[in-house]
Design an enzyme around this catalytic site. Sequence first.
Site, short mmCIF file in Angstrom:
data_model
loop_
_atom_site.label_atom_id
_atom_site.label_comp_id
_atom_site.label_asym_id
_atom_site.label_seq_id
_atom_site.Cartn_x
_atom_site.Cartn_y
_atom_site.Cartn_z
N TYR A 1 0.82 -1.22 0.00
CA TYR A 1 0.00 0.00 0.00
C TYR A 1 0.85 1.26 0.00
O TYR A 1 2.06 1.21 0.12
CB TYR A 1 -1.05 -0.01 1.09
CG TYR A 1 -0.67 -0.10 2.55
CD1 TYR A 1 0.61 0.13 3.02
CD2 TYR A 1 -1.67 -0.41 3.48
CE1 TYR A 1 0.90 0.06 4.37
CE2 TYR A 1 -1.39 -0.49 4.84
CZ TYR A 1 -0.10 -0.24 5.28
OH TYR A 1 0.16 -0.31 6.61
N GLU A 2 0.16 2.40 -0.18
CA GLU A 2 0.81 3.70 -0.41
C GLU A 2 1.75 3.65 -1.62
O GLU A 2 2.79 4.29 -1.65
CB GLU A 2 1.58 4.17 0.83
CG GLU A 2 0.70 4.68 1.94
CD GLU A 2 -0.09 5.93 1.57
OE1 GLU A 2 0.37 6.68 0.70
OE2 GLU A 2 -1.18 6.12 2.13
N GLY A 3 1.35 2.90 -2.63
CA GLY A 3 2.17 2.71 -3.81
C GLY A 3 3.09 1.52 -3.62
O GLY A 3 3.94 1.53 -2.73
N GLN B 1 7.29 2.65 -6.27
CA GLN B 1 8.26 3.54 -5.62
C GLN B 1 9.58 3.56 -6.39
O GLN B 1 10.19 4.62 -6.59
CB GLN B 1 8.52 3.10 -4.17
CG GLN B 1 7.30 3.07 -3.29
CD GLN B 1 6.61 4.41 -3.18
OE1 GLN B 1 7.25 5.44 -3.11
NE2 GLN B 1 5.28 4.38 -3.17
#
Length: 592
Positions: A441-443, A448
């Site tokens: 999650y969060e990319g 990233q």
Amino acid sequence: MADYKAPLRDMRFVLNEVLEVSKLWAQMPALAEVADEETAMAILEEAGKITGEVIAPLNRSGDEEGCSWRDGAVKTPEGFPQAYRTYAEGGWVGVGGAPEFGGMGMPKLIGAHVEEMVNSANMSFALYPMLTAGACLSILNHASEELKSQYLPNMYEGRWTGSMCLTEPHAGTDLGIIRTKAEPQADGSYTVTGTKIFITGGEQDLTENIIHLVLAKLPDAPAGPKGISLFIVPKFLVNADGSLGERNAAHCGSIEHKMGIKGAATCVMNFDGATGWIVDAPNKGLAAMFTMMNYERLGVGIQGLALGERSYQNAVEYARDRIQSRAPTGPQAKDKVADPIIVHPDVRRMLLTMKALNEGGRAFYSYVAMQLDTAKYSEDATTRERAEEMVALLTPVAKAFLTDMGLETTVHGQQIFGGHGFIREWGQEQLIRDCRITQIYEGTNGIQALDLMGRKVVGCGGSYYKHFSNEVKDFISAADARLSEFTVPLQAAIDILDALTAWVIVQARANPNEIGAASVEYLQVFGYTAYAYMWALMARAALDKQEQEDFYVSKLGTARFYFARLLPRIQSLSAAVKAGSESLYELDAAQF
């Protein structure tokens, strides 16, 4: 399973002896008024108490019970509501919040260490205040004064929580194709309609209200990400006097049944003409979201580190107590039928790997948090600009590398336990399950890496990277000769990273596939090199203090292990980068 004990000694070392944060804060008037060494240590000690005594005991029971959903309502695990009230009453939700709206106003350097402690204690619990802090950051930086005054005080106080509603069933990373719509109303509000998935804390029984930040598109919005707007959509509407009004048309349709973080409610949220208010201007939603993204992505990296720390604490206690076989050099515990497994080389390899990655990671996230504070609070424009570019460069590394190393560390901890590590009541397998989401999650970590390689390195011609590279080289040039056992391999590592950076920039001009092909291994080389820089800084701080405390002896010994056994990993990773992209496209899609 060992009781969680906050690593306060190591935190003090990083903040006060390695980064010397009191000097940094003294240069920034906004922080000099609220933060100093004594205040920081008092806050961290209190955070250590509440996380160890109140939150950590709920970790396993929360995993066993999980969250439950019935008729749109979510029940969190037994003890969570009471613990959340205790946490909120201590002011911990607003530790980094703006003082003018009731927050403590502490720098990110302090908030990051609090985040580590609460995530080590109970990551599922930690997600509720973490998402609230992220929502507050977007509101603070982009909403009108009226909306700030209406929502922030109760969110910082912990009476209300926040959620971030981005992802849809068909739209994850590619937010430009979201379908949620917002229709303007005559009174200045909007009606928001659509479905969001994977919404942490979208519904829960911890607080009286939930403030959803929802990405949606206006009727005349341009296509793609440039047409996204951000809206505040509360669970309960808020009256002019601040009291709660009627229930809004925002409901939880179900919760996900997950591999880990079972005490955190991960919701499907349905907005059926819900009333909302725009944050910032139309079509500026992504800008508002990215304000909090660097903080959230660093926070996710800290989660990976935090679980690695918990795994290490469990594993080292077990390795000291568990007896099995004799040391290769002969019996060590002659009064026992076997030696503690900590005498065996492979167990020591795993423990030292965990220790080196945890302590290097703690220094690295602190270093990134320092850049965030500098970018926010410095009064010098040039200093702020450099810090902002460093934050942009280092954030994807922090998110991806800290979580990759966190999973490795939790796996090592399980391995040290042997068969017991596979059994639920020992706690090690939960840490692995909980840690796995941090890479997603969060990319995802692949995203990233692509962000680092594509936008932050190739996209700016390596200009952001030069800040980091030059800083490392300046440190090496100024270092005492006694540090050569650390600075010589650090110089070799930064030379390799320099060469890889230049190579990919050149190759990408001819073949755009080279960016994606190189990105993951490049980020790993960057991460190991950044940790090497952190370990060299820590070695410098410990070098003349070995006679004072075993802590410094341990620090130098772990530094030597890192340079001898972990930093050499960059050799094979570098070779993989320079192998190019051709082999990735040997097969047609049908041949997979």
